[in-house]
Design an enzyme around this catalytic site. Structure first.
Site, mmCIF file in Angstrom:
data_model
loop_
_atom_site.group_PDB
_atom_site.id
_atom_site.type_symbol
_atom_site.label_atom_id
_atom_site.label_comp_id
_atom_site.label_asym_id
_atom_site.label_seq_id
_atom_site.Cartn_x
_atom_site.Cartn_y
_atom_site.Cartn_z
ATOM 1 C CB SER A 127 12.277 1.842 22.394
ATOM 2 O OG SER A 127 11.942 0.628 21.837
ATOM 3 C CG HIS A 148 15.211 3.157 17.777
ATOM 4 N ND1 HIS A 148 14.408 4.251 17.973
ATOM 5 C CD2 HIS A 148 14.463 2.077 18.119
ATOM 6 C CE1 HIS A 148 13.236 3.849 18.428
ATOM 7 N NE2 HIS A 148 13.239 2.542 18.524
ATOM 8 C CD GLU A 160 15.321 7.798 16.522
ATOM 9 O OE1 GLU A 160 14.741 8.887 16.619
ATOM 10 O OE2 GLU A 160 15.243 6.924 17.414
ATOM 11 C CG ASN A 198 10.397 5.733 20.703
ATOM 12 O OD1 ASN A 198 9.445 5.804 19.915
ATOM 13 N ND2 ASN A 198 11.063 4.618 20.895
HETATM 14 N N1 3HC Z 1 6.421 -6.870 5.041
HETATM 15 C C1 3HC Z 1 5.971 -6.800 3.782
HETATM 16 N N2 3HC Z 1 4.828 -6.207 3.454
HETATM 17 C C2 3HC Z 1 4.094 -5.674 4.442
HETATM 18 C C3 3HC Z 1 4.509 -5.684 5.794
HETATM 19 C C4 3HC Z 1 5.720 -6.320 6.069
HETATM 20 N N3 3HC Z 1 6.185 -6.394 7.320
HETATM 21 N N4 3HC Z 1 3.571 -5.053 6.562
HETATM 22 C C5 3HC Z 1 2.609 -4.651 5.710
HETATM 23 N N5 3HC Z 1 2.926 -5.014 4.441
HETATM 24 C C6 3HC Z 1 2.160 -4.787 3.243
HETATM 25 C C7 3HC Z 1 0.684 -5.036 3.473
HETATM 26 O O1 3HC Z 1 0.412 -6.403 3.354
HETATM 27 C C8 3HC Z 1 0.040 -4.205 2.382
HETATM 28 O O2 3HC Z 1 -0.001 -4.938 1.170
HETATM 29 P P1 3HC Z 1 -1.304 -4.809 0.189
HETATM 30 O O3 3HC Z 1 -1.275 -3.404 -0.268
HETATM 31 O O4 3HC Z 1 -1.006 -5.803 -0.886
HETATM 32 O O5 3HC Z 1 -2.489 -5.162 1.018
HETATM 33 C C9 3HC Z 1 1.035 -3.048 2.225
HETATM 34 O O6 3HC Z 1 2.244 -3.418 2.882
HETATM 35 C C10 3HC Z 1 0.551 -1.752 2.836
HETATM 36 O O7 3HC Z 1 0.073 -2.036 4.134
HETATM 37 P P2 3HC Z 1 -1.347 -1.587 4.610
HETATM 38 O O8 3HC Z 1 -2.420 -1.990 3.686
HETATM 39 O O9 3HC Z 1 -1.487 -2.021 6.043
HETATM 40 O O10 3HC Z 1 -1.347 -0.036 4.406
HETATM 41 P P3 3HC Z 1 -0.588 1.207 4.918
HETATM 42 O O11 3HC Z 1 -0.351 2.015 3.726
HETATM 43 O O12 3HC Z 1 -1.418 1.766 6.052
HETATM 44 O O13 3HC Z 1 0.851 0.870 5.526
HETATM 45 C C11 3HC Z 1 1.982 1.036 7.623
HETATM 46 C C12 3HC Z 1 1.041 0.237 6.757
HETATM 47 C C13 3HC Z 1 3.309 1.284 6.903
HETATM 48 C C14 3HC Z 1 2.240 0.190 8.862
HETATM 49 C C15 3HC Z 1 1.335 2.423 7.974
HETATM 50 O O14 3HC Z 1 0.066 2.235 8.515
HETATM 51 C C16 3HC Z 1 2.171 3.229 8.927
HETATM 52 O O15 3HC Z 1 3.112 3.906 8.541
HETATM 53 N N6 3HC Z 1 1.802 3.194 10.234
HETATM 54 C C17 3HC Z 1 2.553 3.906 11.262
HETATM 55 C C18 3HC Z 1 3.657 3.021 11.737
HETATM 56 C C19 3HC Z 1 4.566 3.730 12.694
HETATM 57 O O16 3HC Z 1 4.400 4.882 13.068
HETATM 58 N N7 3HC Z 1 5.614 2.991 13.113
HETATM 59 C C20 3HC Z 1 6.551 3.505 14.066
HETATM 60 C C21 3HC Z 1 6.193 2.973 15.386
HETATM 61 S S1 3HC Z 1 7.249 3.565 16.630
HETATM 62 C C22 3HC Z 1 8.471 2.446 16.672
HETATM 63 O O17 3HC Z 1 8.518 1.471 15.970
HETATM 64 C C23 3HC Z 1 9.548 2.737 17.637
HETATM 65 C C24 3HC Z 1 9.544 1.803 18.785
HETATM 66 O O18 3HC Z 1 10.756 1.952 19.458
HETATM 67 C C25 3HC Z 1 8.411 2.036 19.759
#
Ligand code: 3HC
Length: 297
Positions: A127, A148, A160, A198
């Site tokens: 990260s 990434h 990335e 990040n």
């Molecule tokens: N595999 C398959 N399906 C999955 C899943 C996975 N890993 N995770 C969630 N789903 C499914 C859920 O079960 C859900 O199914 P359903 O509709 O049947 O209930 C569907 O996907 C949608 O999930 P949610 O109901 O939780 O709804 P959202 O529309 O809120 O989507 C999310 C979830 C995509 C996580 C969204 O909340 C999001 O984009 N959050 C922000 C995440 C983010 O910013 N990530 C970056 C973090 S920074 C990083 O990673 C960098 C590191 O270096 C720090």
């Protein structure tokens, strides 16, 4: 330079997702873990996610139940678990997704440099650490990139792709093509702290934490404000829980050590305290919030 066989070291929060998207993209994937129970846990998560995505494809009319089932079986069939890094010797690409500790990563790449074929490209999913330092440790800086991914890897559409001054152009192009095969949109980054996402995201999370520490607003109000005011899918404190408080702390501590005068990289005392208490976020069931699997309470 086509990438067909991929090794992923670490089958945790990020690693299991990388294994899955690489297999979905048609690659044979060897998932390596240090212990059988970690490997079993990672593979079980992949199976659950692959099945969930198959159900969704049917629900959305993108596939018939038979097609979705066949596709899921094909994806799972391309994944092989292993406890032995020697199984990565003939991979086209090996991606590291282990603990966010630079010394541990450098030692791993030094070992891989001796184990893998000369053709093997190495990538780190770090990260925040300098790709150049790991590239030097590997002994093959021209064949080294950052890849990434974002959490949850299965759903987030970005990767990335990071190059150093030493990265070979063809290697970089192959890494971008691999990202596309995984279903992601690649962006090209230089080897700078936090790359693009990040460098912007972590200081924003720090600001939210400091706001909470000062008592300017409740955690719920901070999160609601950013969700509804900016249209972000999650507020910053929920997102920190989601990413992992330990990971966020490792990133910040690494930056603070390297760039002590950069005010954006301050380490909030509250973050240190919660990590010391074992409250690491969603993965331990508690961080700023309590979690039951994916559900926040
Ligand atoms: N595999 C398959 N399906 C999955 C899943 C996975 N890993 N995770 C969630 N789903 C499914 C859920 O079960 C859900 O199914 P359903 O509709 O049947 O209930 C569907 O996907 C949608 O999930 P949610 O109901 O939780 O709804 P959202 O529309 O809120 O989507 C999310 C979830 C995509 C996580 C969204 O909340 C999001 O984009 N959050 C922000 C995440 C983010 O910013 N990530 C970056 C973090 S920074 C990083 O990673 C960098 C590191 O270096 C720090």
């Amino acid at each position: 330079m086509e990438i067909k066989k991929v090794g992923v070291i670490g089958c945790g929060l990020m690693g299991h997702g990388i294994v899955q998207v690489a297999a979905q993209g048609g690659c044979e994937v060897i998932a390596v873990e240090a212990q059988q129970d970690f490997l079993d846990k990672g593979l079980a998560r992949i199976e659950k996610s692959v099945k969930k995505l198959a159900e969704k494809a049917v629900e959305k009319g993108k596939a018939t139940p038979e097609q979705a089932e066949a596709q899921a079986a094909a994806t799972l069939g391309r994944i092989h678990g292993s406890l032995d890094k020697k199984d990565l010797a003939d991979c086209d690409l090996v991606i590291e997704a282990i603990v966010e500790n630079l010394d541990v990563k450098k030692a791993l790449f030094k070992e891989l440099g001796g184990l893998c074929a000369a053709k093997t490209i190495f990538a780190s999913n770090t990260s925040s650490f300098p790709i150049g330092e790991m590239a030097a440790a590997s002994g093959r800086p021209a064949r080294f990139v950052g890849l990434h991914f974002f959490n949850p890897v299965q759903l987030m559409r970005l990767v990335e792709v990071v190059r150093t001054d030493a990265t070979d152009e063809e290697v970089f192009a192959a890494a971008r093509a691999f990202g596309e095969a995984c279903g992601k949109s690649p962006v090209s980054c230089k080897d700078t702290p936090g790359f693009v996402v990040n460098r912007l995201l972590v200081p924003y999370m720090v600001q939210a934490l400091q706001m909470l520490e000062r008592g300017d607003a409740t955690k719920e109000d901070i999160d609601t404000a950013m969700q509804l005011g900016c249209g972000y899918p999650m507020g910053p404190l929920t997102l920190t829980d989601y990413v992992g408080l330990d990971t966020t702390l490792f990133i910040l501590q690494g930056w603070k050590e390297r760039y002590p005068n950069e005010p954006a990289f301050e380490v909030p005392a509250l973050l240190v305290k919660l990590v010391a208490e074992g409250k690491l976020g969603r993965k331990t069931g508690e961080g700023f919030y309590k979690w039951d699997g994916d559900k926040r309470s």
